[in-house]
Design a protein around this motif. Structure first.
Motif, short mmCIF file in Angstrom:
data_model
loop_
_atom_site.label_atom_id
_atom_site.label_comp_id
_atom_site.label_asym_id
_atom_site.label_seq_id
_atom_site.Cartn_x
_atom_site.Cartn_y
_atom_site.Cartn_z
N LYS A 265 -30.69 44.03 -21.60
CA LYS A 265 -29.75 45.12 -21.81
C LYS A 265 -29.69 46.03 -20.59
O LYS A 265 -28.61 46.44 -20.15
CB LYS A 265 -30.16 45.92 -23.05
N GLU A 266 -30.86 46.34 -20.03
CA GLU A 266 -30.92 47.17 -18.83
C GLU A 266 -30.19 46.52 -17.66
O GLU A 266 -29.61 47.21 -16.81
CB GLU A 266 -32.37 47.43 -18.45
N ALA A 267 -30.20 45.20 -17.62
CA ALA A 267 -29.54 44.48 -16.53
C ALA A 267 -28.03 44.47 -16.67
O ALA A 267 -27.32 44.09 -15.72
CB ALA A 267 -30.06 43.04 -16.46
N GLY A 268 -27.51 44.87 -17.82
CA GLY A 268 -26.07 44.92 -18.00
C GLY A 268 -25.49 43.75 -18.77
O GLY A 268 -24.28 43.54 -18.76
N VAL A 269 -26.34 42.99 -19.44
CA VAL A 269 -25.87 41.86 -20.23
C VAL A 269 -25.09 42.36 -21.45
O VAL A 269 -25.58 43.21 -22.20
CB VAL A 269 -27.05 40.97 -20.67
#
Length: 492
Positions: A265-269
């Motif tokens: 989620k933090e990676a932008g998925v």
């Protein structure tokens, strides 16, 4: 984050939706990379349309991810009217030649780029955005750090990544090994999974007889003198050469990111994808359910403690050794594995609609009348014939009808039951549902749906009714212990 599930046939699609998927991806006829999956055909679009109406808000993605030859495009265009019958929300494609075709004939469907397109950088994502793609399913080689960079560069593009399932030893799944060994091209949907065959390591000389130092072993691996042979093809030798950047050629670990969804989620998925259109209905249901609970815990809808039992079910389904692929470091993906863990459970049956009280009562009365008629016919026989009949029934007790009784129905409920394996009436059994990890039942009864007679066993393609006093529901799963787990588990 959205959860996307595999659906190799209609039943799997239904269970994907029921067990928590926000979307599911299917294949149509010959245009999917999983042509050996059941896929969808004929008039199943009607059932899918009805199913989507039952699950409002759920999406349907269609994988058209083969590499298209001219003949494939021609065949696709011939069947446009058929494909338009499906309630498809988006098409997953890798072949750039399909872009304008989809835009023209399916203007309301979104374009999703297949992982087969090897998209793992921000400039490629920008290009696909300009071409009209709404989503990119990134190549499995993209790390979390690279995903974050891509999302920052193209924030309006939806990014979908595989979070769970089988990995391929070739770049983004574009493998030639199967085609080379068997003539079955993975890029046309016919992968024979030859990377997971059992090979023997051999050499041209007898230099392997002595213990080797690491330096000696490395020199041999880079010498070109080694080769492998597959068990079923002992006369076919395939040379091995290991260069500076090691690439595994055998079975990859299965991907499992369920414990790292916060990092994704933090990676932008935007969307998590589960691999497995050729996997079983049981695998689809249990895997989807586990990730649904993990996402719900991440979003604060349930606690981590509530999600934990469902996540543990991932380790009870068949799988290879789990790994994290390329997400953290590529060295993790370089490690190969062998074999597959045995599942603790086997799928026994799926549970359908319950019978109403009126339907159950009518069936019970029908069965009771049939038994009374049986007894009356036996009593009316000539004494000698009756004696012979009774002797035969003694030798073959299964011929004696055992009707469903009023006592059986008291406190219980009848469900339509679709067996998928042989189930004995004395088998250890457990029911699982979308929000339940297991209810054991030692008193279930199988009933013939036509006659109302109690059955000792049932099996695949022998639909029947299930009588249970447990609090279960439609679309639950009945499972039994795997054969290697059965010791001491018989219920009576």
């Amino acid at each position: 984050m959205e959860l996307v599930a595999p659906a190799g046939n209609f039943e799997k699609l239904k269970y994907a939706y029921e067990y928590g998927a926000d979307a599911a991806y299917i294949g149509l006829k010959r245009f999917s990379l999983r042509v050996k999956a059941d896929n969808f055909y004929e008039d199943e679009y009607k059932a899918i349309t009805d199913l989507k109406a039952k699950y409002p808000g759920k999406k349907l993605f269609c994988a058209l991810n083969i590499s298209f030859h001219n003949r494939d495009i021609d065949n696709f265009l011939k069947e446009l009217d058929y494909f338009k019958s499906y309630p498809i929300d988006s098409f997953i494609i890798q072949d750039i030649g399909m872009v304008n075709i989809i835009k023209k004939h399916f203007p309301n469907a979104a374009l999703h780029l297949s992982t087969q397109a090897n998209c793992i950088n921000r400039e490629a994502v920008k290009m696909y955005k300009d071409l009209g793609f709404k989503r990119v399913v990134l190549g499995r080689e993209a790390s979390l750090a690279e995903i974050r960079e891509i999302k920052d560069a193209v924030p309006e593009m939806e990014l979908e990544v595989f979070a769970h399932g089988a990995m391929c030893i070739s770049y983004s799944g574009r493998c030639l090994m199967s085609a080379y060994l068997t003539g079955r091209s993975a890029n046309a949907g016919w992968c024979s999974h030859s990377c997971r065959w059992n090979f023997n390591l051999s050499g041209n000389n007898d230099f392997l007889t002595e213990p080797l130092t690491n330096e000696e072993a490395r020199a041999i691996a880079q010498s070109g003198k080694l080769f492998i042979t597959e068990h079923e093809r002992p006369n076919e030798h395939f040379p091995i050469f290991e260069g500076e950047d090691f690439t595994a050629i055998l079975s990859s670990k299965d991907l499992c990111m369920v414990d790292h969804l916060d990092k994704m989620k933090e990676a932008g998925v935007d969307s998590l994808k589960i691999e497995g259109r050729m996997k079983s209905l049981y695998y689809v249901a249990m895997t989807v359910r586990a990730y649904r609970k993990a996402i719900d815990a991440l979003q604060g809808k349930i606690s981590s403690e509530e999600a934990a039992p469902y996540i543990q079910e991932l380790y009870k389904a068949p799988h290879r050794e789990f790994g994290t692929g390329f997400f953290f470091r590529h060295e993790d993906a370089d490690k190969t594995t062998v074999g597959e863990s045995a599942s603790e459970f086997e799928l026994a049956a799926t549970i359908g609609k319950p019978l109403s009280e009126e339907e159950a009562k009518a069936l019970q009365e029908k069965a009771e009348k049939a038994r009374n008629d049986f007894d009356s016919e036996l009593a009316a026989m000539h004494p000698d014939a009756k004696k012979a009949k009774e002797k035969d029934l003694e030798l073959h007790p299964e011929k004696v009808p055992h009707p469903l009784t009023k006592e059986d129905l008291a406190g219980g409920k009848l469900f339509v039951c679709s067996p998928l394996n042989r189930i004995d009436s004395k088998s250890w059994c457990e029911f699982v549902g979308p929000n339940n990890t297991g209810i054991q039942d030692s008193d279930f009864v199988f009933v013939d749906a036509e006659t109302g007679m109690v059955m000792d066993w049932t099996s695949h393609n022998h639909d029947c009714l299930l009588l249970t006093k447990k609090d279960i529901a439609e679309n639950w799963i009945m499972r039994t212990k795997s054969q290697n787990k059965l010791s001491g588990t018989n219920k009576r």
